[in-house]
Write an enzyme that holds these catalytic residues in place. Structure first.
Site, PDB file in Angstrom:
ATOM      1  N   MET A 208     -73.890  45.138  11.796  1.00 40.05           N
ATOM      2  CA  MET A 208     -74.033  43.469  11.465  1.00 40.05           C
ATOM      3  C   MET A 208     -73.404  42.610  12.824  1.00 40.05           C
ATOM      4  SD  MET A 208     -76.110  41.736   9.916  1.00 40.05           S
ATOM      5  CE  MET A 208     -76.460  42.081   8.222  1.00 40.05           C
TER       6      MET A 208
ATOM      7  N   LYS B  59     -40.399  40.332 -16.150  1.00 40.04           N
ATOM      8  CA  LYS B  59     -40.131  41.354 -16.553  1.00 40.04           C
ATOM      9  C   LYS B  59     -39.212  41.188 -17.853  1.00 40.04           C
ATOM     10  CE  LYS B  59     -38.375  46.042 -15.333  1.00 40.04           C
ATOM     11  NZ  LYS B  59     -37.628  46.862 -14.305  1.00 40.04           N
TER      12      LYS B  59
ATOM     13  N   PHE C 258     -36.103  40.401  -5.022  1.00 36.62           N
ATOM     14  CA  PHE C 258     -36.848  41.609  -4.504  1.00 36.62           C
ATOM     15  C   PHE C 258     -38.340  41.674  -5.040  1.00 36.62           C
ATOM     16  CE2 PHE C 258     -37.862  45.943  -4.816  1.00 36.62           C
ATOM     17  CZ  PHE C 258     -38.166  46.299  -3.346  1.00 36.62           C
ATOM     18  N   GLN C 259     -39.186  41.736  -4.226  1.00 37.09           N
ATOM     19  CA  GLN C 259     -40.667  41.623  -4.784  1.00 37.09           C
ATOM     20  C   GLN C 259     -40.944  40.446  -5.456  1.00 37.09           C
ATOM     21  OE1 GLN C 259     -41.476  45.597  -6.172  1.00 37.09           O
ATOM     22  NE2 GLN C 259     -41.840  46.236  -4.048  1.00 37.09           N
TER      23      GLN C 259
ATOM     24  N   GLU D 247     -53.834  48.368  -4.268  1.00 35.38           N
ATOM     25  CA  GLU D 247     -54.268  47.269  -5.552  1.00 35.38           C
ATOM     26  C   GLU D 247     -55.743  46.717  -5.276  1.00 35.38           C
ATOM     27  OE1 GLU D 247     -51.340  47.793  -4.108  1.00 35.38           O
ATOM     28  OE2 GLU D 247     -49.720  47.712  -5.791  1.00 35.38           O
TER      29      GLU D 247
HETATM   30  C1  LIG Z   1     -63.094  42.518   5.226  1.00 32.75           C
HETATM   31  C2  LIG Z   1     -64.124  42.118   6.228  1.00 32.75           C
HETATM   32  N1  LIG Z   1     -63.863  42.126   7.852  1.00 32.75           N
HETATM   33  C3  LIG Z   1     -64.731  41.660   8.427  1.00 32.75           C
HETATM   34  C4  LIG Z   1     -66.145  41.311   8.019  1.00 32.75           C
HETATM   35  C5  LIG Z   1     -67.092  41.056   8.981  1.00 32.75           C
HETATM   36  N2  LIG Z   1     -68.029  41.991   9.056  1.00 32.75           N
HETATM   37  C6  LIG Z   1     -69.436  41.906   8.394  1.00 32.75           C
HETATM   38  S1  LIG Z   1     -70.404  43.106   8.433  1.00 32.75           S
HETATM   39  C7  LIG Z   1     -69.373  43.943   9.520  1.00 32.75           C
HETATM   40  C8  LIG Z   1     -69.501  45.275   9.919  1.00 32.75           C
HETATM   41  C9  LIG Z   1     -69.947  46.285   9.185  1.00 32.75           C
HETATM   42  O1  LIG Z   1     -69.826  47.651   9.737  1.00 32.75           O
HETATM   43  P1  LIG Z   1     -70.185  48.785   8.898  1.00 32.75           P
HETATM   44  O2  LIG Z   1     -69.582  48.844   7.661  1.00 32.75           O
HETATM   45  O3  LIG Z   1     -70.037  49.800   9.933  1.00 32.75           O
HETATM   46  O4  LIG Z   1     -71.814  48.462   8.480  1.00 32.75           O
HETATM   47  P2  LIG Z   1     -73.346  48.353   9.593  1.00 32.75           P
HETATM   48  O5  LIG Z   1     -73.374  46.958   9.803  1.00 32.75           O
HETATM   49  O6  LIG Z   1     -72.862  49.221  10.528  1.00 32.75           O
HETATM   50  O7  LIG Z   1     -74.212  48.838   8.537  1.00 32.75           O
HETATM   51  C10 LIG Z   1     -68.137  43.033   9.741  1.00 32.75           C
HETATM   52  C11 LIG Z   1     -67.142  43.568  10.630  1.00 32.75           C
HETATM   53  C12 LIG Z   1     -66.378  41.599   6.628  1.00 32.75           C
HETATM   54  N3  LIG Z   1     -67.573  41.139   6.170  1.00 32.75           N
HETATM   55  N4  LIG Z   1     -65.370  41.807   5.896  1.00 32.75           N
END
Ligand SMILES: Cc1ncc(C[n+]2csc(CCOP(=O)(O)OP(=O)(O)O)c2C)c(N)n1
Ligand SMILES: [Mg+2]
Lengths: 584, 186
Positions: free
Chosen positions: A482, A164, A114-115, A52
């Site tokens: 990042m 529902k 349920f749900q 979803e």
């Molecule tokens: C759902 C979620 N969890 C954690 C983060 C924190 N976060 C931001 S960038 C990142 C790393 C992303 O890695 P990747 O997709 O490989 O991109 P890159 O920075 O290596 O280009 C994380 C863990 C986030 N933005 N969203």
């Protein structure tokens, strides 16, 4: 026109009457009557997702690329809770969505059936508005009001929870009324005195800058057109937030590039040094402002926003204008022309000379390599090889997202879909499918990081099933890049859990999904591989192995003002003097 | 451009250490919010305050127009002028909110609160409690040989003062309604 019909049929009828052609959804017990109605008609196309969350991001991609609301249909309980991340994402980025959830029958609500989940309770803070409909007779009006609320004023996601028994029962259907419900009519025309004050300030400003945001895109194509006219006629430089890219064309002569934490040197310094800052449909987000007490310290500030709560929220402004960007820009242009099209030419030419000096720093330069693919290079090649095509870009979240914003050029609005406010990893793949559904013949590329991409990779099944030829351009650095960058710069190089270990073989994964996989690691093979990706008639997973420890620059560390930007690795050490750092 | 000296191992650069640049004096405001009396509307208002970290000193709500399904919520809150402006703007965004009035700035207004106080004791203290209640125009709405329940209306300050006086005289319980407020004049 009123007619008797079941609640389930009303849902489908209301969607048709609202001009909906596509629904992204996933069935379950509490929405079976609605799915039964969907089965018995052909006007509305239903895209069966795999999760979803994917449905909501697809609807966001659909909405952002068309300007129409995206529609989602999911079941009660887990179906609704899985939608929460997407709803929050859409709320932060002002994306119009109408999400329909099934609910246990009214007589079971509150019994932990349920749900059963308290869907309106859970989603109250992550929707613009939501409704629990307890009577079939109220359903049609609620559905129509939902579309009105989602799309007028500052757009956003809304949710209707439909028990529902309400779907099964018969009631009276009402067609939509023009103009929407009376109780929600946001102000669209700006105050003319305030607009005149802004024009007067613009006429004399020596160092003005337009700071534009997602509001220009949300206001519609006409707003972007008016912005272009105003910028080009006045000769004032323009920068934009991540969400506003494409409102003013990247090839336009007044374009400074994106601003903010990973924005361009010239854009950030223009913000810092300007004497008139004109915010058009942006919200002074913390990724933009950096340290608040050092933000654009010497400027007079004007802010055009349809949402009064955005004004004076974090930055106090001198000229607040509440209204729709399109309407306000139209009035602004009219008034400026009527007053004789004046600008401070002498000031402006000095200002441009200064900006041109900043541009010479060439802040996006990087050290290329013959042996490894630099992520920046991969994006430059993607840009060069797809330029001029009917192209839409989505992204995941991370370094690759910032590089995409820096190195790809957007000539038109609605061509760039990214998760800005919430920064949701897992957004890009489903969003790309939503975009492709709306634009079947266009080239749709998701610029992804390997870690983000895995978060919703199940949606490749959706892409294959519905023949959406989305291109998954994964800049694979085998790192949560990042996060790794922050750990390097701010946490003493302690790389705590920022590796992508045990990655799947993306080419085999593509085969397993029944689509095409490509893998490149040599810069010499890159162009051919990109061309192969573009030409392939179907979804592609493109595993682009890039430099693992590349950092994204420029960077304004959190809590720092715009003029304390880091331009390259050397800046972060403090080892090389300021001037030397510029050269790296 | 100055180079940034970030020491290895430093952790003073969180993304969330940005501080507001306008920290003015804290003010007390009374807001009157007219809403559609529909399910969840109070939760929306309260959720806004808790979600965005605003203060609620008191909140009262009741239907004021049965035929029109309108309720009036009176909220007493404290914050800087910017926060108060934000609160009003944020309230205005809620779809079933029709009007937001800041009674503190929109001219003179009257504020009243009702409280019930149970005071138990005997002898001198009992007599003194009754005497003070009379001065404050509190009325006795229940009495036993060992206790009174007083009803008092007035500004929150007046009720505070009365409660402070009752404390040494055997105050055992207090129930307050929160503030109802209207602007003065026509
Ligand atoms: C759902 C979620 N969890 C954690 C983060 C924190 N976060 C931001 S960038 C990142 C790393 C992303 O890695 P990747 O997709 O490989 O991109 P890159 O920075 O290596 O280009 C994380 C863990 C986030 N933005 N969203
Ligand atoms: Mg990565």
């Amino acid at each position: 026109m009123t007619r008797q019909m079941t609640g389930a049929r009303m849902v489908v009828q209301a969607l048709k009457d609202q001009g909906v052609d596509t629904v992204f959804g996933y069935p379950g017990g509490a929405v079976l009557p609605i799915y039964d109605e969907i089965f018995q008609q052909n006007e509305i196309n239903h895209i069966l997702v795999r999760h979803e969350q994917g449905a909501v991001h697809m609807a966001e991609g659909y909405a952002r690329s068309t300007g129409k609301p995206g529609v989602v249909l999911v079941t009660s309980g887990p179906g609704a809770t899985n939608a929460v991340t997407g709803l929050t994402d859409a709320l932060m980025d002002s994306i119009p969505l109408v999400v329909l959830t099934g609910q246990v029958p009214t007589f079971m609500i509150g019994t932990d059936g349920f749900q059963e989940a308290d869907t309106v309770g859970i989603t109250r803070p992550c929707t613009k508005h939501n409704w629990l409909v307890k009577e079939t007779d109220a359903l049609a009006a609620t559905l129509h009001e939902a579309f009105h609320v989602a799309t007028s004023g500052r757009p956003g996601p809304v949710l209707i929870d439909i028990p529902k028994d309400v779907q099964f029962a018969t009631g009276t259907y009402q067609a939509p009324v023009k103009g929407g419900t009376k109780r929600y009519q946001p102000q669209v025309k700006g105050d003319l005195d305030a607009i005149t004050a802004l024009v007067a300030a613009l006429e004399t400003a020596k160092r003005p800058v337009f700071y534009t945001g997602g509001g220009v895109i949300n206001s519609g194509k006409a707003a972007s057109q008016l912005l272009r006219e105003l910028v080009d006629a006045t000769g004032i430089p323009v920068t934009s937030t991540l969400m506003g890219l494409g409102a003013y064309p990247a090839s336009g002569k007044n374009w400074l590039g994106m601003l903010g934490m990973h924005g361009l040197y010239e854009a950030n310094l223009a913000m810092h040094g300007c004497d008139l800052l004109i915010n058009i449909g942006a919200r002074f987000d913390d990724r933009i402002t950096g340290r608040l007490d050092a933000f654009s310290p010497n400027s007079k500030k004007a802010h055009i926003d349809i949402d009064p709560s955005s004004i004076n929220k974090v930055i106090r402004v001198d000229i607040p204008i509440v209204g729709d960007v399109g309407h306000v820009l139209e009035d602004m242009l009219k008034i400026w022309k009527a007053r004789g099209r004046k600008v401070n030419s002498e000031g402006l030419s000095k200002w441009w000379a200064q900006i041109d000096e900043w541009k010479k720093v060439n802040c996006l330069s990087y050290k290329n390599s013959d042996t490894t693919i630099k992520p920046q290079y991969a994006l430059q090649r993607l840009e060069a090889l797809t330029k001029g095509m009917d192209r839409y870009i989505t992204t995941e979240v991370g370094q690759h997202q910032m590089w995409a914003a820096q190195y790809l050029g957007f000539e038109d609005p609605n061509r760039w879909m990214t998760s800005g406010g919430l920064g949701t990893m897992g957004y890009g793949l489903p969003a790309s499918i939503g975009v492709q559904v709306a634009h079947p013949d266009a080239l749709v590329v998701n610029v992804a990081g390997e870690a983000s991409w895995l978060m919703n990779m199940q949606e490749m099944g959706t892409a294959v099933q519905f023949r959406t030829p989305v291109k998954q351009f994964i800049l694979n650095n085998e790192r949560l890049g990042m996060v790794r960058q922050w750990q390097q710069l701010l946490h003493g190089e302690r790389y705590s859990h920022s590796w992508s270990d045990s990655l799947p073989d993306f080419v085999k994964l593509a085969e397993a999904f029944g689509c095409k996989g490509l893998k490149v690691s040599d810069p010499k093979d890159l162009d051919d591989a990109i061309m192969e990706m573009i030409k392939y008639d179907g979804p592609v997973i493109f595993d682009c192995l890039v430099e693992k420890h590349e950092n994204c620059f420029p960077m304004i560390p959190s809590g720092k003002p715009h003029n304390e930007m880091l331009l390259g690795d050397a800046d972060t050490q403090g080892a090389i003097g300021a001037k030397g750092a510029v050269l790296v | 451009m100055a180079a940034l000296n970030i020491k290895k191992g430093s952790n003073s650069h969180s993304a969330y250490n940005l501080r507001s640049n306008f920290s003015d004096a804290i003010e007390k405001h009374t807001l009157a919010v007219v809403v559609d009396n529909e399910a969840g509307v109070l939760a929306r208002v309260i959720g806004l305050f808790s979600g965005r970290g605003y203060n609620i000193d008191s909140l009262t709500v009741a239907e004021i127009d049965h035929a029109g399904h309108r309720s009036r919520i009176t909220i007493c809150t404290t914050g800087t002028p910017q926060t108060i402006e934000q609160i009003k703007a944020q309230l205005g965004r809620i779809v079933p909110v029709h009007e937001v009035h800041d009674l503190t700035v929109e001219g003179p207004s009257v504020e009243r609160e009702l409280a019930l106080l149970k005071v138990a004791g005997d002898g001198e203290k009992r007599v003194e409690a009754l005497r003070l209640a009379d001065i404050f125009r509190a009325s006795v709405v229940d009495s036993t040989l060992k206790s009174f329940v007083f009803e008092i209306t007035g500004t929150p300050d007046k009720i505070d003062a009365f409660a402070d006086l009752m404390r040494p005289l055997g105050l055992v319980e207090i129930a307050r309604t929160g503030v109802a407020a209207l602007s003065r004049g026509s």
